[in-house]
Design a protein around this motif. Structure first.
Motif, PDB file in Angstrom:
ATOM      1  N   LEU A 167      35.417  -0.635 -27.510  1.00  0.00           N
ATOM      2  CA  LEU A 167      35.150   0.724 -27.054  1.00  0.00           C
ATOM      3  C   LEU A 167      33.734   0.895 -26.489  1.00  0.00           C
ATOM      4  CD1 LEU A 167      36.824   2.853 -29.869  1.00  0.00           C
ATOM      5  CD2 LEU A 167      37.670   2.465 -27.558  1.00  0.00           C
ATOM      6  N   GLN A 168      32.828  -0.006 -26.890  1.00  0.00           N
ATOM      7  CA  GLN A 168      31.434   0.075 -26.458  1.00  0.00           C
ATOM      8  C   GLN A 168      30.800   1.411 -26.840  1.00  0.00           C
ATOM      9  OE1 GLN A 168      29.327  -2.526 -24.664  1.00  0.00           O
ATOM     10  NE2 GLN A 168      30.890  -3.443 -26.012  1.00  0.00           N
ATOM     11  N   ILE A 169      30.971   1.771 -28.129  1.00  0.00           N
ATOM     12  CA  ILE A 169      30.316   2.951 -28.693  1.00  0.00           C
ATOM     13  C   ILE A 169      29.278   2.455 -29.694  1.00  0.00           C
ATOM     14  CG2 ILE A 169      30.613   5.130 -29.918  1.00  0.00           C
ATOM     15  CD1 ILE A 169      33.557   5.090 -29.108  1.00  0.00           C
ATOM     16  N   PRO A 170      27.997   2.502 -29.342  1.00  0.00           N
ATOM     17  CA  PRO A 170      26.977   1.918 -30.221  1.00  0.00           C
ATOM     18  C   PRO A 170      26.501   2.855 -31.330  1.00  0.00           C
ATOM     19  CG  PRO A 170      25.948   2.747 -28.240  1.00  0.00           C
ATOM     20  CD  PRO A 170      27.427   3.009 -28.084  1.00  0.00           C
ATOM     21  N   ASP A 171      25.921   2.249 -32.350  1.00  0.00           N
ATOM     22  CA  ASP A 171      25.107   2.968 -33.337  1.00  0.00           C
ATOM     23  C   ASP A 171      25.838   4.059 -34.093  1.00  0.00           C
ATOM     24  OD1 ASP A 171      22.978   1.374 -32.359  1.00  0.00           O
ATOM     25  OD2 ASP A 171      22.576   2.840 -30.784  1.00  0.00           O
ATOM     26  N   ILE A 172      27.072   3.755 -34.521  1.00  0.00           N
ATOM     27  CA  ILE A 172      27.811   4.671 -35.382  1.00  0.00           C
ATOM     28  C   ILE A 172      28.266   3.907 -36.621  1.00  0.00           C
ATOM     29  CG2 ILE A 172      28.595   6.102 -33.457  1.00  0.00           C
ATOM     30  CD1 ILE A 172      31.362   4.729 -33.728  1.00  0.00           C
ATOM     31  N   PRO A 173      28.595   4.597 -37.714  1.00  0.00           N
ATOM     32  CA  PRO A 173      29.097   3.899 -38.907  1.00  0.00           C
ATOM     33  C   PRO A 173      30.428   3.199 -38.601  1.00  0.00           C
ATOM     34  CG  PRO A 173      28.444   6.146 -39.442  1.00  0.00           C
ATOM     35  CD  PRO A 173      28.440   6.036 -37.952  1.00  0.00           C
ATOM     36  N   VAL A 174      30.541   1.952 -39.038  1.00  0.00           N
ATOM     37  CA  VAL A 174      31.734   1.140 -38.804  1.00  0.00           C
ATOM     38  C   VAL A 174      32.051   0.397 -40.098  1.00  0.00           C
ATOM     39  CG1 VAL A 174      32.738  -0.748 -37.470  1.00  0.00           C
ATOM     40  CG2 VAL A 174      31.195   0.868 -36.354  1.00  0.00           C
ATOM     41  N   VAL A 175      33.247   0.673 -40.662  1.00  0.00           N
ATOM     42  CA  VAL A 175      33.603   0.141 -41.979  1.00  0.00           C
ATOM     43  C   VAL A 175      35.039  -0.371 -41.966  1.00  0.00           C
ATOM     44  CG1 VAL A 175      33.890   0.702 -44.436  1.00  0.00           C
ATOM     45  CG2 VAL A 175      32.069   1.800 -43.110  1.00  0.00           C
ATOM     46  N   SER A 176      35.264  -1.513 -42.596  1.00  0.00           N
ATOM     47  CA  SER A 176      36.634  -1.980 -42.802  1.00  0.00           C
ATOM     48  C   SER A 176      36.902  -2.097 -44.296  1.00  0.00           C
ATOM     49  CB  SER A 176      36.859  -3.341 -42.136  1.00  0.00           C
ATOM     50  OG  SER A 176      36.906  -3.216 -40.736  1.00  0.00           O
ATOM     51  N   ILE A 177      38.124  -1.728 -44.700  1.00  0.00           N
ATOM     52  CA  ILE A 177      38.466  -1.753 -46.122  1.00  0.00           C
ATOM     53  C   ILE A 177      39.828  -2.402 -46.327  1.00  0.00           C
ATOM     54  CG2 ILE A 177      37.181   0.376 -46.555  1.00  0.00           C
ATOM     55  CD1 ILE A 177      40.246   1.495 -47.036  1.00  0.00           C
ATOM     56  N   SER A 178      40.095  -2.740 -47.586  1.00  0.00           N
ATOM     57  CA  SER A 178      41.427  -3.217 -47.968  1.00  0.00           C
ATOM     58  C   SER A 178      41.768  -2.726 -49.358  1.00  0.00           C
ATOM     59  CB  SER A 178      41.492  -4.748 -47.958  1.00  0.00           C
ATOM     60  OG  SER A 178      42.738  -5.182 -48.460  1.00  0.00           O
ATOM     61  N   SER A 179      42.888  -2.038 -49.451  1.00  0.00           N
ATOM     62  CA  SER A 179      43.490  -1.712 -50.750  1.00  0.00           C
ATOM     63  C   SER A 179      44.976  -2.001 -50.615  1.00  0.00           C
ATOM     64  CB  SER A 179      43.206  -0.266 -51.155  1.00  0.00           C
ATOM     65  OG  SER A 179      43.552   0.622 -50.122  1.00  0.00           O
ATOM     66  N   ALA A 180      45.255  -3.204 -50.077  1.00  0.00           N
ATOM     67  CA  ALA A 180      46.617  -3.675 -49.854  1.00  0.00           C
ATOM     68  C   ALA A 180      47.385  -2.685 -48.976  1.00  0.00           C
ATOM     69  CB  ALA A 180      47.319  -3.940 -51.183  1.00  0.00           C
ATOM     70  N   CYS A 181      48.640  -2.430 -49.297  1.00  0.00           N
ATOM     71  CA  CYS A 181      49.474  -1.588 -48.429  1.00  0.00           C
ATOM     72  C   CYS A 181      49.149  -0.110 -48.533  1.00  0.00           C
ATOM     73  CB  CYS A 181      50.954  -1.844 -48.734  1.00  0.00           C
ATOM     74  SG  CYS A 181      51.497  -3.491 -48.206  1.00  0.00           S
ATOM     75  N   SER A 182      48.199   0.257 -49.391  1.00  0.00           N
ATOM     76  CA  SER A 182      47.748   1.649 -49.493  1.00  0.00           C
ATOM     77  C   SER A 182      46.538   1.922 -48.608  1.00  0.00           C
ATOM     78  CB  SER A 182      47.388   1.984 -50.946  1.00  0.00           C
ATOM     79  OG  SER A 182      48.504   1.908 -51.787  1.00  0.00           O
ATOM     80  N   SER A 183      46.102   0.932 -47.845  1.00  0.00           N
ATOM     81  CA  SER A 183      44.822   1.016 -47.131  1.00  0.00           C
ATOM     82  C   SER A 183      44.733   2.177 -46.155  1.00  0.00           C
ATOM     83  CB  SER A 183      44.558  -0.297 -46.399  1.00  0.00           C
ATOM     84  OG  SER A 183      44.515  -1.389 -47.294  1.00  0.00           O
ATOM     85  N   LEU A 184      45.856   2.588 -45.570  1.00  0.00           N
ATOM     86  CA  LEU A 184      45.832   3.711 -44.630  1.00  0.00           C
ATOM     87  C   LEU A 184      45.221   4.952 -45.266  1.00  0.00           C
ATOM     88  CD1 LEU A 184      46.679   5.300 -42.043  1.00  0.00           C
ATOM     89  CD2 LEU A 184      48.902   5.668 -43.161  1.00  0.00           C
ATOM     90  N   LEU A 185      45.717   5.323 -46.436  1.00  0.00           N
ATOM     91  CA  LEU A 185      45.247   6.567 -47.058  1.00  0.00           C
ATOM     92  C   LEU A 185      43.823   6.434 -47.578  1.00  0.00           C
ATOM     93  CD1 LEU A 185      48.313   8.160 -48.852  1.00  0.00           C
ATOM     94  CD2 LEU A 185      47.634   8.175 -46.454  1.00  0.00           C
ATOM     95  N   ASN A 186      43.451   5.261 -48.055  1.00  0.00           N
ATOM     96  CA  ASN A 186      42.073   5.072 -48.491  1.00  0.00           C
ATOM     97  C   ASN A 186      41.112   5.111 -47.305  1.00  0.00           C
ATOM     98  OD1 ASN A 186      43.488   3.117 -50.947  1.00  0.00           O
ATOM     99  ND2 ASN A 186      42.068   4.744 -51.488  1.00  0.00           N
ATOM    100  N   ALA A 187      41.555   4.612 -46.140  1.00  0.00           N
ATOM    101  CA  ALA A 187      40.736   4.693 -44.927  1.00  0.00           C
ATOM    102  C   ALA A 187      40.510   6.151 -44.534  1.00  0.00           C
ATOM    103  CB  ALA A 187      41.412   3.934 -43.793  1.00  0.00           C
ATOM    104  N   ILE A 188      41.570   6.950 -44.600  1.00  0.00           N
ATOM    105  CA  ILE A 188      41.447   8.369 -44.244  1.00  0.00           C
ATOM    106  C   ILE A 188      40.593   9.099 -45.277  1.00  0.00           C
ATOM    107  CG2 ILE A 188      42.733  10.522 -43.872  1.00  0.00           C
ATOM    108  CD1 ILE A 188      45.021   8.821 -42.756  1.00  0.00           C
ATOM    109  N   GLU A 189      40.663   8.662 -46.523  1.00  0.00           N
ATOM    110  CA  GLU A 189      39.820   9.253 -47.563  1.00  0.00           C
ATOM    111  C   GLU A 189      38.342   8.974 -47.316  1.00  0.00           C
ATOM    112  OE1 GLU A 189      41.234  10.042 -52.158  1.00  0.00           O
ATOM    113  OE2 GLU A 189      40.938   7.999 -51.482  1.00  0.00           O
ATOM    114  N   ILE A 190      38.042   7.803 -46.791  1.00  0.00           N
ATOM    115  CA  ILE A 190      36.654   7.497 -46.424  1.00  0.00           C
ATOM    116  C   ILE A 190      36.184   8.443 -45.330  1.00  0.00           C
ATOM    117  CG2 ILE A 190      35.150   5.774 -45.342  1.00  0.00           C
ATOM    118  CD1 ILE A 190      36.733   3.621 -46.830  1.00  0.00           C
TER     119      ILE A 190
END
Length: 314
Positions: free
Chosen positions: A96-119
């Motif tokens: 995307l070439q969008i600099p200087d913003i928070p960027v995080v990856s997570i894993s909570s197995a198959c529940s990761s979608l909702l934990n990502a949205i919670e972040i």
């Protein structure tokens, strides 16, 4: 919070049940009876978790209601990463070439979608962001053992992307009213029932029955909790999108909740278990059918164990 738009990407190769019949003698009828799966998608040799995520984001940008440069947070979610250092979210940021913003990856197995949205919810609450991109992608076939007669036939590949804002952007936005998540690592055989150890032999599921039993407890329970937290009952629910793990689990969940099969949204029959991307893909596939005022619950359950539910009002 509001979902401004949602998209998905699926690899083109379709793997039918006859493939597994040929390699390990599991019949089409046997697989369908136990899982509901008839076929699934498999990423090509040129694809991986990050490239599928980027494809989903490219599709998302076709209907974005504001400039991509207004995105000020990227959250990626996967348990099957292509790279554990240059994460899924960083690969998307680079594209995307969008600099200087928070960027995080997570894993909570198959529940990761909702934990990502919670972040995202947390960043919004702290005033650290206002427009977020959530990308979920799983490349299960890069990790599975296709000869495994217990779980080798379950897995499919796919990705989805959601654009989420703190404030409403358009009349077509989906309102995220409530998210509840939790860890259930104290239940049953949570830490050994289904595992993926990179230095070992990929995804294995030595205690599938324990996964089944706990999923059938936690998904209906947390679905009721998220409805009740918003002053709603099961009668107010228009659609349920459960984690696409096993169609028998989904049917068990709606039976426990007492809702008709017409309210169940399922894609496992033709996509297999697409991991943490499955529910988001289903939301994207069905977005045109939803009507104003309808209530949708997404409920998830993953290895470890992790669980959650999210209430969306159209």
């Amino acid at each position: 919070m509001y979902i401004n738009t949602v998209s998905h990407y699926l690899p083109s190769e379709v793997i039918g049940n006859e493939y597994f019949t040929n390699i390990n003698n599991l019949s089409h009828e046997w697989i369908v009876e136990r899982t509901g799966i008839s076929e699934r998608r498999k990423a090509s040799a040129e694809e991986n978790t990050s490239t599928m995520a980027i494809k989903a984001v490219e599709s998302l940008l076709e209907s974005i209601p504001y400039s991509k440069n207004e995105i000020d947070l990227i959250i990626g979610a996967t348990y099957t990463p292509y790279d554990t250092i240059v994460t899924l979210a960083h690969a998307v940021q680079h594209q995307l070439q969008i600099p200087d913003i928070p960027v995080v990856s997570i894993s909570s197995a198959c529940s990761s979608l909702l934990n990502a949205i919670e972040i995202v919810e947390g960043y919004f609450a702290l005033g650290k962001a206002s427009k977020a991109l959530v990308v979920v992608s799983d490349h299960n076939t890069a990790y599975y053992n296709e000869m495994d007669t217990v779980s080798g036939h379950l897995w499919g590949d796919g990705a989805s992307a959601l654009l989420i804002s703190k404030e409403r952007q358009t009349d077509s936005d989906m309102h995220i009213k409530k998210i509840i998540t939790g860890g259930a690592a104290t239940s049953g055989k949570a830490i050994e029932a289904v595992v993926l150890r990179p230095n070992d032999r990929g995804v294995i599921m030595p205690f599938g029955r324990d996964v089944f039993q706990n999923a059938c407890v936690y998904m209906p329970k947390v679905s009721q909790q998220v409805l009740h937290a918003c002053g709603l009952s099961i009668d107010d629910l228009d659609y349920l999108i459960p984690h696409q793990a096993n169609h028998r689990i989904s049917l068990n969940v709606i039976n426990t909740l007492g809702i008709p099969v017409e309210k169940l949204i399922s894609n496992i029959q033709y996509l297999g278990n697409t991991g943490c991307a499955g529910c988001a893909i289903a939301l994207s596939e069905n977005k045109e059918k939803f009507k104003k005022g309808e209530n949708i619950v997404i409920t998830v359950f993953g290895g470890g164990y992790s669980y959650g539910a999210m209430l969306i009002t159209i």
